[in-house]
Design an enzyme around this catalytic site. Structure first.
Site, PDB file in Angstrom:
ATOM      1  N   CYS A 191     -41.518  39.147 -17.883  1.00  0.00           N
ATOM      2  CA  CYS A 191     -42.748  38.759 -17.671  1.00  0.00           C
ATOM      3  C   CYS A 191     -43.333  37.919 -19.145  1.00  0.00           C
ATOM      4  O   CYS A 191     -44.193  37.205 -18.844  1.00  0.00           O
ATOM      5  CB  CYS A 191     -43.949  39.730 -17.430  1.00  0.00           C
ATOM      6  SG  CYS A 191     -44.380  39.648 -15.991  1.00  0.00           S
TER       7      CYS A 191
HETATM    8  N1  GLN Z   1     -38.894  39.902 -10.859  1.00  0.00           N
HETATM    9  C1  GLN Z   1     -38.330  40.055 -12.156  1.00  0.00           C
HETATM   10  C2  GLN Z   1     -38.028  41.576 -12.533  1.00  0.00           C
HETATM   11  O1  GLN Z   1     -38.460  42.393 -11.806  1.00  0.00           O
HETATM   12  C3  GLN Z   1     -39.290  39.505 -13.174  1.00  0.00           C
HETATM   13  C4  GLN Z   1     -40.713  40.319 -13.289  1.00  0.00           C
HETATM   14  C5  GLN Z   1     -41.498  39.405 -14.107  1.00  0.00           C
HETATM   15  O2  GLN Z   1     -41.541  38.416 -14.666  1.00  0.00           O
HETATM   16  N2  GLN Z   1     -42.784  40.249 -14.348  1.00  0.00           N
HETATM   17  O3  GLN Z   1     -37.749  41.856 -13.645  1.00  0.00           O
END
Ligand code: GLN
Length: 238
Positions: A2
């Site tokens: 994230c």
């Molecule tokens: N979809 C990715 C994960 O589950 C990245 C998640 C995100 O960017 N918060 O790790």
């Protein structure tokens, strides 16, 4: 992931992305300022860097919160490179919380982080993931594998990243696809659905959000690709 960040320039320690700046990834893990999706990034973290002793980059990934790793501070202070990548993760619902689902994903000299989400079922069958070998069922691992497959076929990195983003977005219009790809001498990043900033001073910093309060941080427009190399920084529309 994230929140992610990368550096290209004179050799620096990984702590310059993590614990040294006031709003480095250590702080962004529990108190991000601009995060649109999720509130904390406690589902793991990872970092990658290049060392002359190895042909391939070194990786360190954990599935615990970054603040829970007591060994990290020392390691991040001595792990130095002219090309660095680090990320803290807030797992998308349904995605496994384990090291193999944590960025950076790696292949040869390439390191990749993804901030966002993509509906794998929507994209499966579109050709994006054909011939890929993701190390995890995590959507980010699928995207990484799609980029790596194109790089292995000899596609230039900016083109490989732009193609995967546009093809995935066509198949899943709600996808968020902020990718960050390091090759040791260049970095490619996309802004597609989430924030991305650059800071150019002695080298290039790329980060989901500013790492500190210095002037010079610039927001990157959505749906663009940033290419950082020793020649400078270019931003193009995808
Ligand atoms: N979809 C990715 C994960 O589950 C990245 C998640 C995100 O960017 N918060 O790790």
């Amino acid at each position: 992931m994230c929140r992610h960040a990368a550096w290209l320039g004179p050799s620096r320690p990984l702590s310059s992305l993590i614990g040294d700046p006031e709003h480095g990834l250590l702080r962004q893990a529990y108190a991000p300022r601009l995060q649109r999706y999720g509130t904390v990034n406690a589902d793991g973290f990872g970092m990658g860097w290049y060392d002359p002793a190895r042909a391939e980059p070194v990786r360190y990934r954990r599935s615990v919160p970054i603040w829970a790793d007591a060994n990290l501070a020392g390691l991040a202070e001595v792990a130095r490179s002219g090309c660095l990548l680090a990320a803290v993760r807030s797992a998308t619902a349904g995605m496994p919380i384990e090291e193999s689902a944590t960025a950076p994903f790696a292949d040869g000299r390439w390191l990749l982080s993804h901030n966002g989400r993509v509906e794998r079922e929507a994209v499966a069958g579109s050709g994006v993931f054909d011939d890929t070998e993701p190390e995890s069922p995590c959507d980010s691992a699928w995207l990484a594998s799609a980029v790596f497959t194109r790089l292995r076929a000899g596609m230039p990195v900016a083109e490989a990243v732009a193609r995967v983003v546009t093809e995935a977005a066509r198949a899943d219009p709600a996808a968020r696809l902020n990718l960050l790809v390091c090759g040791g001498t260049e970095i490619v990043a996309t802004a597609w659905g989430d924030t991305l900033f650059t800071h150019v001073h002695e080298g290039v910093l790329l980060a989901s959000e500013p790492l500190d309060g210095r002037p010079g941080w610039r927001a990157v427009d959505d749906r663009t690709l940033v290419l950082a190399s020793p020649d400078g920084v270019s931003v193009t529309r995808i």
